[in-house]
Design a protein around this motif. Structure first.
Motif, PDB file in Angstrom:
ATOM      1  N   LEU A 172       6.245  -5.353 -17.806  1.00 38.05           N
ATOM      2  CA  LEU A 172       7.340  -5.406 -16.832  1.00 38.05           C
ATOM      3  C   LEU A 172       8.510  -4.524 -17.251  1.00 38.05           C
ATOM      4  CD1 LEU A 172       7.293  -9.233 -16.021  1.00 38.05           C
ATOM      5  CD2 LEU A 172       6.348  -7.361 -14.667  1.00 38.05           C
ATOM      6  N   ILE A 173       8.796  -4.478 -18.552  1.00 40.73           N
ATOM      7  CA  ILE A 173       9.872  -3.611 -19.031  1.00 40.73           C
ATOM      8  C   ILE A 173       9.528  -2.144 -18.762  1.00 40.73           C
ATOM      9  CG2 ILE A 173      10.952  -2.719 -21.147  1.00 40.73           C
ATOM     10  CD1 ILE A 173      11.068  -5.557 -22.165  1.00 40.73           C
ATOM     11  N   GLY A 174       8.258  -1.770 -19.001  1.00 36.74           N
ATOM     12  CA  GLY A 174       7.848  -0.410 -18.696  1.00 36.74           C
ATOM     13  C   GLY A 174       8.011  -0.073 -17.227  1.00 36.74           C
ATOM     14  N   ILE A 175       7.680  -1.026 -16.366  1.00 36.53           N
ATOM     15  CA  ILE A 175       7.843  -0.816 -14.928  1.00 36.53           C
ATOM     16  C   ILE A 175       9.317  -0.622 -14.577  1.00 36.53           C
ATOM     17  CG2 ILE A 175       7.699  -1.986 -12.693  1.00 36.53           C
ATOM     18  CD1 ILE A 175       5.053  -3.159 -13.572  1.00 36.53           C
ATOM     19  N   VAL A 176      10.179  -1.468 -15.135  1.00 35.03           N
ATOM     20  CA  VAL A 176      11.612  -1.380 -14.824  1.00 35.03           C
ATOM     21  C   VAL A 176      12.194  -0.056 -15.309  1.00 35.03           C
ATOM     22  CG1 VAL A 176      13.862  -2.378 -15.338  1.00 35.03           C
ATOM     23  CG2 VAL A 176      11.933  -3.875 -14.797  1.00 35.03           C
ATOM     24  N   ILE A 177      11.861   0.335 -16.548  1.00 31.69           N
ATOM     25  CA  ILE A 177      12.393   1.593 -17.088  1.00 31.69           C
ATOM     26  C   ILE A 177      11.947   2.775 -16.234  1.00 31.69           C
ATOM     27  CG2 ILE A 177      12.317   3.166 -19.052  1.00 31.69           C
ATOM     28  CD1 ILE A 177      12.035   0.731 -20.866  1.00 31.69           C
ATOM     29  N   GLN A 184      17.146   7.494 -10.752  1.00 28.27           N
ATOM     30  CA  GLN A 184      18.297   8.286 -11.202  1.00 28.27           C
ATOM     31  C   GLN A 184      17.943   9.755 -11.386  1.00 28.27           C
ATOM     32  OE1 GLN A 184      21.325   6.950 -11.292  1.00 28.27           O
ATOM     33  NE2 GLN A 184      20.360   5.037 -10.628  1.00 28.27           N
ATOM     34  N   LEU A 185      16.769  10.045 -11.951  1.00 27.37           N
ATOM     35  CA  LEU A 185      16.387  11.429 -12.214  1.00 27.37           C
ATOM     36  C   LEU A 185      16.059  12.187 -10.934  1.00 27.37           C
ATOM     37  CD1 LEU A 185      14.202  10.873 -15.414  1.00 27.37           C
ATOM     38  CD2 LEU A 185      16.457  11.950 -15.291  1.00 27.37           C
ATOM     39  N   GLU A 191      12.524  14.170 -11.796  1.00 23.16           N
ATOM     40  CA  GLU A 191      11.784  12.916 -11.892  1.00 23.16           C
ATOM     41  C   GLU A 191      10.594  12.995 -12.848  1.00 23.16           C
ATOM     42  OE1 GLU A 191      10.617  15.051  -8.048  1.00 23.16           O
ATOM     43  OE2 GLU A 191      12.440  14.501  -9.135  1.00 23.16           O
ATOM     44  N   THR A 192      10.119  14.222 -13.125  1.00 28.92           N
ATOM     45  CA  THR A 192       9.006  14.342 -14.074  1.00 28.92           C
ATOM     46  C   THR A 192       9.428  13.953 -15.490  1.00 28.92           C
ATOM     47  OG1 THR A 192       9.555  16.688 -14.380  1.00 28.92           O
ATOM     48  CG2 THR A 192       7.849  16.138 -12.743  1.00 28.92           C
ATOM     49  N   LEU A 193      10.718  13.969 -15.762  1.00 29.69           N
ATOM     50  CA  LEU A 193      11.211  13.564 -17.087  1.00 29.69           C
ATOM     51  C   LEU A 193      11.123  12.056 -17.290  1.00 29.69           C
ATOM     52  CD1 LEU A 193      14.338  15.872 -17.547  1.00 29.69           C
ATOM     53  CD2 LEU A 193      12.035  16.162 -18.469  1.00 29.69           C
ATOM     54  N   THR A 194      10.699  11.334 -16.264  1.00 29.44           N
ATOM     55  CA  THR A 194      10.479   9.895 -16.424  1.00 29.44           C
ATOM     56  C   THR A 194       9.452   9.629 -17.520  1.00 29.44           C
ATOM     57  OG1 THR A 194      10.959   9.549 -14.073  1.00 29.44           O
ATOM     58  CG2 THR A 194       9.836   7.774 -15.228  1.00 29.44           C
ATOM     59  N   VAL A 195       8.496  10.523 -17.651  1.00 26.66           N
ATOM     60  CA  VAL A 195       7.489  10.377 -18.707  1.00 26.66           C
ATOM     61  C   VAL A 195       8.167  10.399 -20.073  1.00 26.66           C
ATOM     62  CG1 VAL A 195       5.404  11.352 -19.722  1.00 26.66           C
ATOM     63  CG2 VAL A 195       5.771  11.478 -17.244  1.00 26.66           C
ATOM     64  N   LEU A 283       2.462   5.312  -8.516  1.00 25.68           N
ATOM     65  CA  LEU A 283       2.825   4.731  -7.224  1.00 25.68           C
ATOM     66  C   LEU A 283       4.061   5.394  -6.623  1.00 25.68           C
ATOM     67  CD1 LEU A 283       2.290   0.914  -7.981  1.00 25.68           C
ATOM     68  CD2 LEU A 283       0.756   2.496  -6.780  1.00 25.68           C
ATOM     69  N   MET A 284       5.059   5.726  -7.438  1.00 24.25           N
ATOM     70  CA  MET A 284       6.334   6.249  -6.912  1.00 24.25           C
ATOM     71  C   MET A 284       6.438   7.763  -6.989  1.00 24.25           C
ATOM     72  SD  MET A 284       9.319   3.605  -8.137  1.00 24.25           S
ATOM     73  CE  MET A 284      10.503   4.724  -7.403  1.00 24.25           C
ATOM     74  N   LEU A 285       5.926   8.359  -8.074  1.00 15.39           N
ATOM     75  CA  LEU A 285       6.150   9.781  -8.321  1.00 15.39           C
ATOM     76  C   LEU A 285       4.933  10.639  -8.013  1.00 15.39           C
ATOM     77  CD1 LEU A 285       8.013   9.413 -11.737  1.00 15.39           C
ATOM     78  CD2 LEU A 285       8.994   9.506  -9.446  1.00 15.39           C
ATOM     79  N   GLY A 286       3.805  10.004  -7.780  1.00 16.84           N
ATOM     80  CA  GLY A 286       2.593  10.769  -7.510  1.00 16.84           C
ATOM     81  C   GLY A 286       1.989  11.398  -8.754  1.00 16.84           C
ATOM     82  N   ILE A 287       2.392  10.918  -9.943  1.00 15.17           N
ATOM     83  CA  ILE A 287       1.819  11.424 -11.192  1.00 15.17           C
ATOM     84  C   ILE A 287       0.557  10.622 -11.487  1.00 15.17           C
ATOM     85  CG2 ILE A 287       2.213  11.818 -13.651  1.00 15.17           C
ATOM     86  CD1 ILE A 287       5.189  11.873 -13.086  1.00 15.17           C
ATOM     87  N   PRO A 288      -0.594  11.250 -11.568  1.00 16.18           N
ATOM     88  CA  PRO A 288      -1.823  10.492 -11.853  1.00 16.18           C
ATOM     89  C   PRO A 288      -1.699   9.700 -13.158  1.00 16.18           C
ATOM     90  CG  PRO A 288      -2.353  12.714 -11.169  1.00 16.18           C
ATOM     91  CD  PRO A 288      -0.866  12.683 -11.346  1.00 16.18           C
ATOM     92  N   PHE A 289      -2.360   8.551 -13.163  1.00 19.13           N
ATOM     93  CA  PHE A 289      -2.242   7.631 -14.290  1.00 19.13           C
ATOM     94  C   PHE A 289      -2.600   8.307 -15.611  1.00 19.13           C
ATOM     95  CE2 PHE A 289      -4.006   4.401 -17.121  1.00 19.13           C
ATOM     96  CZ  PHE A 289      -3.024   3.425 -17.101  1.00 19.13           C
ATOM     97  N   TRP A 290      -3.755   8.951 -15.669  1.00 16.06           N
ATOM     98  CA  TRP A 290      -4.201   9.566 -16.922  1.00 16.06           C
ATOM     99  C   TRP A 290      -3.363  10.787 -17.274  1.00 16.06           C
ATOM    100  CZ3 TRP A 290      -6.800   6.431 -19.713  1.00 16.06           C
ATOM    101  CH2 TRP A 290      -7.643   5.495 -19.117  1.00 16.06           C
ATOM    102  N   THR A 291      -2.851  11.471 -16.273  1.00 16.59           N
ATOM    103  CA  THR A 291      -1.958  12.603 -16.538  1.00 16.59           C
ATOM    104  C   THR A 291      -0.664  12.123 -17.184  1.00 16.59           C
ATOM    105  OG1 THR A 291      -2.881  13.785 -14.635  1.00 16.59           O
ATOM    106  CG2 THR A 291      -0.765  14.549 -15.482  1.00 16.59           C
ATOM    107  N   PHE A 292      -0.164  10.985 -16.709  1.00 20.75           N
ATOM    108  CA  PHE A 292       1.053  10.399 -17.290  1.00 20.75           C
ATOM    109  C   PHE A 292       0.823  10.100 -18.770  1.00 20.75           C
ATOM    110  CE2 PHE A 292       4.116   7.225 -18.386  1.00 20.75           C
ATOM    111  CZ  PHE A 292       5.195   7.397 -17.541  1.00 20.75           C
TER     112      PHE A 292
END
Length: 369
Positions: A172-177, A184-185, A191-195, A283-292
């Motif tokens: 849940l903390i990972g989801i919130v962050i 914000q980004l 927004e790619t800097l979310t990673v 879900l939000m940024l369109g970044i594939p799971f494994w790519t993230f």
């Protein structure tokens, strides 16, 4: 229908008599009590021949009224006389709420007491640490005395049993962050800097810190409550009597379990938090799971991982020391167990945050920022 106690007043020859009738019981004296409290006329005799049955509360009401008015009690049955005499013997003129003057002297006295208690606690803590070190040295010199089964049991309690709650919290903390960081980004088109945000903050700080707080609330409190209960039931004294060292049997396994399991739990929490961030990224940024996840390996420097792993065993040591120390200080009554358990959790969390701030400055100074 409930029968209430009541009174009437008769005057003859200049003498007033209060006649009390009805049951003088705690369940039926509710109306009579305030009436007698408000009675301000002169009275010479209190007749309770028509008041029965009577209990201790009723006897106390009559005795208090007679004492205030100076009247004599007549017509009391044998039971009433016994109860009134018992109430009279137990009566006291002490104030129910003694006055507590608030003066500068009282404030200074309280401050002095707190200062003395603080330094006494510091001295006791240092003594406890010394006892732990001496016991650890004794186990190094005599390894056969080490209780491996107790260590494994405590590792299960501290580590394995806490995996579900720490995993859920970290996810849940990972989801919130990730969600808040992405919002914000996006304002700056970054927004790619979310990673980067999720990977670095979980591996370096929040993964280990939040795990330490959870372990302090879960295992640190358990240590204090278990040892405190054993102190109250004199189990620890019994262990000393039969030649078993409580430090070696109870304290060292708990401390070692916390020190050994905290790095593993911290790493586990960081990975689960990154997985939670990857879910939001898809879900939000369109970044594939494994790519993230692959991107995390590229943007997170390896020293971020080591920063978290260096802090984890220190946090585990602080949590276990606080819980065991407070548990061993329990004495007197069961309320002390609750107070010491609360103190263990508060002290552990406070010291973890202070140490985390120290590590943040230290690693910044050596270039691991």
């Amino acid at each position: 229908m409930r029968e209430w106690a009541q009174y009437s007043v008769e005057e003859a020859g200049g003498r007033a008599t209060v006649i009390v009738t009805g049951p003088l019981l705690v369940s039926s004296i509710g109306k009579l009590d305030p009436e007698l409290r408000d009675y301000s006329e002169s009275v010479q005799t209190i007749d309770i021949s028509g008041a029965h049955p009577i209990d201790t509360v009723g006897a106390w009401i009559i005795h208090r009224f007679a004492e205030r008015t100076g009247a004599d009690i007549v017509g009391a049955s044998e039971q009433a006389e016994v109860l009134i005499e018992a109430v009279e013997e137990a009566s006291s003129d002490a104030e129910i709420a003694p006055p507590r003057p608030h003066s500068l002297g009282d404030i200074s006295e309280n401050v002095g007491i707190k200062v003395v208690e603080f330094f006494s606690g510091v001295k006791s803590s240092i003594g406890f640490l010394g006892a732990v070190l001496m016991s650890a040295l004794g186990l190094v010199l005599h390894p056969r005395r080490f209780r491996m089964k107790a260590l494994v049991r405590q590792m299960e309690q501290v580590g394995v049993s806490s995996l579900p709650i720490i995993g859920l919290m970290s996810f849940l903390i990972g989801i919130v962050i990730a969600q808040q960081g992405a919002v914000q980004l996006q304002q700056f088109g970054a927004e790619t800097l979310t990673v980067n945000l999720v990977g670095r903050i979980t591996l370096r700080e929040l993964g280990v810190l939040m795990t330490a707080i959870m372990v302090a609330g879960r295992s640190g409190s358990a240590f204090a409550a278990q040892l405190g209960t054993m102190k109250l039931t004199e189990e620890i004294d019994a262990m000393r009597t039969i030649g078993v060292s409580p430090m070696e049997a109870l304290i060292i396994p708990r401390i070692l379990a916390s020190v050994l399991m905290m790095p593993l739990l911290g790493f586990y929490a960081s990975i689960v938090a990154i997985v939670g961030g990857a879910v939001i990224g898809e879900l939000m940024l369109g970044i594939p799971f494994w790519t993230f996840l692959a991107r995390v390996q590229e943007v997170v420097p390896i020293y971020d991982f080591w920063v978290g792993m260096v802090k984890a065993p220190m946090f585990g040591l602080i949590i276990a020391m606080a819980g065991c120390y407070q548990g061993m200080q329990v004495k007197g009554n069961a309320e002390e167990v609750g107070l010491r358990t609360t103190a263990a959790v508060v002290q552990a969390i406070f010291m973890v945050i202070v140490l985390d701030a120290f590590f943040a400055v230290f690693f910044t100074e050596i270039g691991w920022a």
